[in-house]
Write a protein that holds these residues in place. Structure first.
Motif, PDB file in Angstrom:
ATOM      1  N   VAL A   1       4.063  -4.170  -5.648  1.00 20.89           N
ATOM      2  CA  VAL A   1       3.666  -2.842  -5.170  1.00 20.89           C
ATOM      3  C   VAL A   1       4.334  -2.565  -3.824  1.00 20.89           C
ATOM      4  CG1 VAL A   1       1.723  -1.450  -4.366  1.00 20.89           C
ATOM      5  CG2 VAL A   1       1.482  -2.864  -6.415  1.00 20.89           C
ATOM      6  N   SER A   2       4.327  -3.562  -2.964  1.00 17.49           N
ATOM      7  CA  SER A   2       4.906  -3.380  -1.633  1.00 17.49           C
ATOM      8  C   SER A   2       6.411  -3.085  -1.727  1.00 17.49           C
ATOM      9  CB  SER A   2       4.633  -4.638  -0.813  1.00 17.49           C
ATOM     10  OG  SER A   2       5.400  -4.633   0.338  1.00 17.49           O
ATOM     11  N   GLU A   3       7.109  -3.825  -2.596  1.00 18.65           N
ATOM     12  CA  GLU A   3       8.564  -3.608  -2.710  1.00 18.65           C
ATOM     13  C   GLU A   3       8.871  -2.302  -3.418  1.00 18.65           C
ATOM     14  OE1 GLU A   3      10.445  -5.045  -0.864  1.00 18.65           O
ATOM     15  OE2 GLU A   3       8.859  -6.461  -0.349  1.00 18.65           O
ATOM     16  N   ASN A   4       8.004  -1.913  -4.348  1.00 26.44           N
ATOM     17  CA  ASN A   4       8.162  -0.619  -4.994  1.00 26.44           C
ATOM     18  C   ASN A   4       8.089   0.490  -3.943  1.00 26.44           C
ATOM     19  OD1 ASN A   4       8.369   0.796  -7.576  1.00 26.44           O
ATOM     20  ND2 ASN A   4       6.370   1.645  -7.023  1.00 26.44           N
ATOM     21  N   ALA A   5       7.190   0.314  -2.973  1.00 23.71           N
ATOM     22  CA  ALA A   5       7.066   1.295  -1.900  1.00 23.71           C
ATOM     23  C   ALA A   5       8.300   1.298  -1.013  1.00 23.71           C
ATOM     24  CB  ALA A   5       5.809   1.016  -1.082  1.00 23.71           C
ATOM     25  N   THR A   6       8.851   0.113  -0.767  1.00 23.96           N
ATOM     26  CA  THR A   6      10.084   0.044   0.027  1.00 23.96           C
ATOM     27  C   THR A   6      11.179   0.866  -0.640  1.00 23.96           C
ATOM     28  OG1 THR A   6       9.492  -2.215   0.610  1.00 23.96           O
ATOM     29  CG2 THR A   6      11.751  -1.536   1.084  1.00 23.96           C
TER      30      THR A   6
END
Lengths: 221, 629
Positions: A194-199
């Motif tokens: 989720v965090s990398e998707n946001a990046t």
């Protein structure tokens, strides 16, 4: 849906000495106490996302350079005489910039592994995705040129088409992740996803700004 | 480590057995071996095309093939060698060696690695099926517009070329990301950047170049196929397009591509020279900096392919200077190697012979390159056989010779058996002599005005002597490659057993069995220097605490390789294969109807989602032993 994501019970958080030297003393280097996932640049996913961003940035940069290359060789620009209407493109720019707010909140929630908040902000991101995809449709209609009318039309459609591909694929990725956050199976590393998707979403938004400037103002000034 | 632990580790990392298991394989060594064999098959196919072309040119007014087939053949030869052999084979070798050299159990993204091989293979098969159906591309490997545009190349031929680019570059970009992440995040503890093997440095530099070079050709081939299929006008001057835009975009990729082929062999050279001189390579920092400098400079050279166009002279002068500048880092490396050889105890074996040939052939090719960097001379020699000679000297000297050397060097690691030294020497000398007999006369033919890509020439030109010589040379190369194939097939079963380190080399891949176990190392190593096998290792010597029953690997920090966290890699899966099938349908379908991009993306999305979607039992098992950061 209010269950929180926590460390499994009966599994005490062990002491985790952070070695300062490349290797600790002893015949073997014991790594069993290290965490099983990590956020940000600790994670290989972050580096892979960065690699993807490097590739896509190069594509966008080359497409923008092609735009100005063609413009420098043209006597009239835009060749049809009509620049794209500002309304829909500007509206979409506003939506995209604002989408960074739920995006940031989803990212922060994922890094706290706060499942209810992740779900909330991911759903909000999905709603925003629908909004900008609809507005993107109006943008295409307001370009005032077709891809097959002249080279100006071709490069403008190429720029907008490339960016739209990113919108569609990222909206789909985020959709799959959002569903996973509700249905499971969950584990810690999904919060890294989720965090990398946001990046990556930050990249999709920020890369839009030079493309927006090119499409809408490259045809005016 | 006990035998039971070793057996468990082997079971954990092994690919599933059987016919269906074959489609699920993700072990980096399995995929890398398939990748190497695939690229080698394309090398042989493209070489066979070259032989037919040489037969056609051996005599004046030749009738072996007609002009139309000849056009397809030289386009297929160049496209295959560049896109289906030279760049991907370097990545294929790297996918095998990099994890072993940095002490990792796997590449960072094993499923993506499998996908990259599948999609590459499907793209190559598509191109050859098209060729055998008389739809082979025929506009040259750089497909210049307007020749390749809709007006002068109707039909589907050039579309096949443009779509083959999409396949192979997608694969190449994925492999670059995999290699970068493996190098930066999965090195053994203690292997700081300053202790990384030089070969790993070359692959890191190459992979970063891929990220910035390959997008240019994907963008331009997409623009070309749009011009051809949906009526855009990127390259159509009649509607404000520009033909030179194609050349800029293509060579912005195309020149760095030469270095994608040339830089990995610099790493082969460093590995082989260190081993057969029995000492570390001289000037490690200078070598690393030279590789990085070459990678940067490679992006400032593309216009030297365009000296015959109407660009401003000032610009051309700049690119001449940049082209000459690349000689500086190249010579730094060559001097470092000479110093290594000069101060070491040289042990001449087949791998070293191929490396020594590099010095002769690449220097010759580099010198003709300096000649072509001069605008006035280039305008004279442009599009003649001089260029053909130059590029083959550079690509054989800088790419193929070190690659064969590397193959002799690492074959024992791949298979556990040595290649025959006697056949190796036969192969080397036939290759070396055959190469020069083939390509040296082409310099002179070019100076005499024989243009490239002509399918025949009249007897009055007086070119038949040298053309016949070149044809004889090309058959020597063919026999040499045949000997290589025989050597590989024979030695694979009956060669002398190699043991872990037959050459007495110093880097980590030689510390494990040959061929390596499925998990690469029984005990994950800890590193204390640049040549771990050549130095006394203080404790700790290895890592413990990684689960043998899970695909668990250690992730380390980027610069210092400090242990950071444990990561579980995905298990074998058929979905990379199905995703590649779906993507292939989309790509090939879009040659025939633009709507394929729309309906074709549905199966791609489904397959990719199934690929990603976690299995409940695996996720729950992992969650029970999870440690939060």
């Amino acid at each position: 849906m209010s269950e929180r994501y926590e460390q499994p019970r009966g599994h005490a958080q062990p002491e985790r000495p952070r070695p300062k030297e490349p290797v600790a003393a002893g015949a073997a280097l014991d790594v069993s106490a290290l965490p099983t996932f990590g956020f940000g640049q600790r994670s290989p996913m972050w580096w892979a996302t960065l690699g993807l961003i490097a590739i896509e940035s190069t594509v966008f940069a080359l497409a923008i350079m092609s735009y100005f290359y063609l413009r420098s060789h043209a006597s009239v620009w835009p060749m049809t005489g009509m620049p794209p209407d500002l309304l829909w493109g500007t509206l979409n720019t506003v939506i995209l910039v604002l989408s960074m707010v739920p995006n940031q909140l989803a990212k922060k929630a994922s890094e706290r592994m706060d499942l209810p908040q992740v779900r909330l902000w991911m759903v909000l991101c999905m709603l925003v995705s629908i909004a900008f995809l609809v507005v993107r449709g109006f943008e295409f209609a307001a370009l005032n040129t077709r891809w097959d009318s002249d080279a100006y039309g071709s490069i403008v459609w190429m720029l907008l088409g490339l960016h739209t591909t990113h919108l569609v694929t990222d909206a789909y990725d985020s959709g799959v992740l959002t569903v996973l956050m509700f249905t499971g199976p969950l584990e810690g590393k999904r919060f890294v996803d989720v965090s990398e998707n946001a990046t990556y979403w930050y990249f999709v938004v920020l890369s839009w700004l030079p493309i927006y400037a090119t499409i809408y103002f490259g045809a005016r000034y | 480590m006990t035998d039971r632990d070793a057996e468990l580790l082997e079971q954990t990392w092994r690919d599933p057995p059987g016919f269906f298991g074959w489609f699920c394989a993700i072990n980096h060594k399995t995929i890398a071996k398939r990748f190497m064999v695939t690229t080698f098959i394309f090398f042989v196919l493209a070489g066979t095309l070259a032989l037919v072309m040489r037969l056609q040119l051996a005599r004046p007014d030749g009738h072996v093939v007609g002009p139309d087939l000849y056009d397809q053949m030289f386009t297929m030869h160049g496209s295959t060698m560049m896109f289906l052999f030279a760049v991907p084979v370097m990545q294929a070798v790297a996918v095998y060696l990099v994890p072993l050299m940095v002490g990792a159990r796997s590449v960072a993204f094993p499923r993506m690695n499998a996908f990259a091989w599948w999609i590459f293979t499907f793209g190559g098969i598509m191109l050859y099926v098209a060729f055998f159906c008389n739809v082979g591309p025929d506009a040259g490997w750089f497909a210049y517009v307007p020749l390749s545009g809709p007006q002068y190349s109707p039909g589907k031929r050039v579309d096949m070329w443009a779509q083959m680019i999409t396949f192979t570059e997608l694969s190449g970009l994925m492999e670059a990301i995999i290699i970068i992440c493996t190098i930066l995040k999965m090195r053994a503890p203690g292997m700081t950047l300053n202790r990384m093997p030089l070969y790993v440095w070359t692959m890191l530099a190459t992979s970063f170049m891929v990220l910035f070079a390959l997008p240019a050709v994907m963008l331009s081939s997409t623009a070309l196929i749009c011009d051809r299929l949906i009526g855009t006008h990127f390259f159509n001057p009649g509607e404000g397009g520009d033909a030179l835009l194609w050349q800029h975009l293509f060579w912005f990729f195309g020149h760095p591509e030469v270095y994608l082929i040339f830089i990995p062999p610099l790493g082969f050279m460093s590995s082989i020279i260190a081993t057969f001189s029995r000492r570390p390579v001289v000037g490690y920092p200078a070598m690393v900096l030279a590789v990085i400098a070459t990678a940067f400079l490679a992006f400032g050279l593309w216009v030297h392919h365009m000296f015959a166009t109407n660009l401003p002279d000032l610009g051309k002068t700049f690119f001449t200077a940049a082209s000459l500048m690349i000689a500086i880092p190249s010579s730094v490396q060559i001097f470092c190697w000479i110093a290594t050889l000069g101060s070491g105890k040289v042990n001449i074996k087949t791998p070293l012979l191929f490396v020594l040939a590099f010095f002769v052939i690449l220097v010759a090719g580099g010198l003709t390159g300096l000649m072509l960097a001069s605008v006035s001379l280039d305008v004279q020699l442009h599009d003649t056989f001089f260029v053909v000679a130059h590029l083959h000297y550079v690509l054989f000297g800088g790419g193929v010779f070190p690659l064969f050397g590397a193959f002799y060097f690492w074959f024992p690691k791949f298979t556990g058996r040595m290649l025959s030294e006697r056949l190796g020497r036969w192969q080397f000398w036939l290759f070396f002599i055959g190469f020069n007999v083939t390509f040296f006369p082409m310099h002179i033919l070019g100076l005499q005005g024989m243009t490239r890509r002509i399918y025949t020439y009249p007897a009055q030109m007086g070119w038949e002597g040298m053309n016949m010589t070149a044809t004889i040379g090309s058959f020597m190369i063919a026999i040499s490659v045949l000997i290589f194939i025989v050597n590989v097939l024979k030695s694979r079963r009956h060669g002398a057993l190699a043991g872990p380190n037959p050459w007495g080399a110093g880097t980590l891949e030689w510390s494990t069995a040959s061929p390596p176990p499925a998990g690469n190392f029984e005990l994950a190593p800890v590193v204390h220097g640049r040549y771990p096998l050549w130095q006394e290792a203080p404790a700790p010597t290895h890592v413990t605490g990684l689960a043998n029953g899970d695909r668990e690997v250690l992730v380390t920090t980027v610069a210092d390789a400090l242990p950071d966290h444990r990561m579980t890699l995905p298990s074998p899966s058929p979905w990379p294969f199905w995703s590649a099938v779906a993507t292939t349908i989309l790509f090939i379908g879009s040659i025939f109807t633009p709507w394929a991009v729309v309906w074709g993306s549905v199966p791609v999305a489904i397959a990719a989602t199934c690929w990603f979607w976690p299995k409940r039992n695996e996720a729950e098992r992992r969650r029970r032993v999870e440690v939060h950061p």
